[in-house]
Enzyme design. Structure first.
Site, PDB file in Angstrom:
ATOM      1  N   HIS A  58       0.917  -1.027   0.001  1.00 54.15           N
ATOM      2  CA  HIS A  58      -0.192  -0.048  -0.100  1.00 54.15           C
ATOM      3  C   HIS A  58       0.728   1.177   0.025  1.00 54.15           C
ATOM      4  CE1 HIS A  58      -3.171   2.737   1.463  1.00 54.15           C
ATOM      5  NE2 HIS A  58      -2.371   3.340   2.144  1.00 54.15           N
ATOM      6  N   GLU A  59       1.957   1.229   0.810  1.00 49.01           N
ATOM      7  CA  GLU A  59       2.865   2.384   1.024  1.00 49.01           C
ATOM      8  C   GLU A  59       3.602   2.629  -0.384  1.00 49.01           C
ATOM      9  OE1 GLU A  59       2.160   4.518   3.048  1.00 49.01           O
ATOM     10  OE2 GLU A  59       1.064   3.143   4.199  1.00 49.01           O
TER      11      GLU A  59
ATOM     12  N   HIS B 192       1.402   4.219  -3.049  1.00 54.95           N
ATOM     13  CA  HIS B 192       1.576   5.871  -2.765  1.00 54.95           C
ATOM     14  C   HIS B 192       2.831   6.383  -3.561  1.00 54.95           C
ATOM     15  CE1 HIS B 192      -1.891   6.761  -0.143  1.00 54.95           C
ATOM     16  NE2 HIS B 192      -1.497   6.000   0.476  1.00 54.95           N
TER      17      HIS B 192
ATOM     18  N   GLU C 158      -6.418   6.886  -0.579  1.00 51.47           N
ATOM     19  CA  GLU C 158      -6.473   5.568   0.004  1.00 51.47           C
ATOM     20  C   GLU C 158      -7.021   4.402  -0.486  1.00 51.47           C
ATOM     21  OE1 GLU C 158      -4.535   5.020   2.735  1.00 51.47           O
ATOM     22  OE2 GLU C 158      -3.957   7.211   2.615  1.00 51.47           O
TER      23      GLU C 158
END
Length: 332
Positions: A130-131, A134, A202
């Protein structure tokens, strides 16, 4: 599109900064705020990531000091086609993580000791994917610059009482009501920008992160665990720097029960539901393993899910080293 979004954000934050300067000091105050904002734009671009990492006392680690954690990030970065980011650990019992930097070539990921201790190898992989999403989506510059500006706007608004009071004595100024309104509304306006940016990114980072690691349920299970623990475990540093809250995977300040305008993050259960739908879509419409933000996967369920994952695609291919449920985390 990402360049346009970042430019629009910087323009909005600069305009808000100038408006506060005008209210506090008239045309002269607006010009001072404009010059200060230009300097902040340049400083934020080059140094905001270092500031955020320093705020949270993040410590850089490598393959020798944190082999499992570093290996996870390394494999996922290769899967995502990204340069290897710098890897940091935050000494906090609250399970959480964030990414920062101005570009994929100048990026960093940070995870708390609480996250590394509480989550399984696969769940940590889901979070770090997930990071990295980003980073891949260039969200990190937007989110990090927003944190810097939001902190500065809040600080400037706190000066309003002093400067406003001085101008009142000279026969001008906002008046006590206007000054109090400015102290409340300026940080609120900056916070709304933070919330809008975080909430819209998100869901996309969840989806891209699932694509990077190949397993939506890894992140779904991690989100359930993190949300369950985050609301009961204080993050002292985040409380001291609330302007960085939108950067974390889960709100580090307090648990939010509603997916509303004033939440820095989407509702966790909504995110889990979206990941479960993605799991069902990817794997032939099969009913996915249900996860809720109020409970985590049981040990037997996790083992069954891992067995199902063993033949899947992703950075681990036919199987990675699995951590038994009773073993401590990499920092245990």
């Amino acid at each position: 599109m990402n360049f346009f979004r970042t430019t629009l954000l910087l323009a909005a934050m600069t305009g808000l900064f100038m408006a506060i300067g005008y209210l506090l000091g008239g045309s002269g105050g607006m010009m001072i705020a404009f010059i200060f904002a230009l300097g902040m734009n340049l400083f934020s671009y080059w140094n905001s990531d270092k500031m955020v990492l320093r705020m949270h006392n993040a410590m850089e680690v490598d393959a020798h000091s944190a082999p499992e954690y570093y290996e996870i990030v390394e494999k996922l970065a290769q899967s995502a086609g990204l340069p290897m980011p710098k890897v940091y650990v935050i000494n906090s019992d609250q399970p959480n993580a964030f990414a920062t930097g101005r570009s994929p070539q100048h990026a960093a990921v940070a995870a708390s000791t609480g996250l590394l201790n509480r989550l399984t190898y696969e769940e940590v992989a889901g979070v770090m994917a997930h990071e990295l999403a980003h980073i891949k989506n260039y969200d990190i510059l937007t989110m990090t610059v927003t944190a810097t500006f939001a902190g500065a706007i809040s600080m400037l608004a706190n000066f309003a009482l002093f400067f406003g009071g001085s101008r009142d004595r000279e026969g001008g100024g906002l008046g006590i009501i206007g000054t109090i309104a400015l102290m409340i509304l300026a940080p609120l306006a900056a916070s709304i920008v933070q919330m809008a940016i975080s909430r819209t990114r998100e869901y996309e980072a969840d989806k891209v992160g699932a694509e990077i690691c190949g397993q939506p349920m890894w992140l779904a299970s991690a989100l359930a665990k993190i949300a369950n623990a985050a609301g009961r475990t204080a993050n002292v540093t985040a409380e001291q720097h609330p302007e960085t809250a939108h950067m974390f995977i889960i709100n580090p300040l307090s648990g939010q029960k509603m997916d509303n305008l004033f939440s820095t993050h989407p509702d966790t259960q909504n995110r889990i539901d979206a990941l479960q739908s993605l799991q069902s879509e990817w794997y032939g419409g099969q009913s996915p393993l249900k996860v809720s933000s109020g409970a985590t996967l049981g040990a037997s369920q996790r083992r069954g899910q891992m067995q199902q994952d063993a033949g899947s695609d992703g950075p681990w291919g036919g199987g990675a080293a699995r951590k038994d449920d009773n073993q401590p985390g990499p920092w245990g």
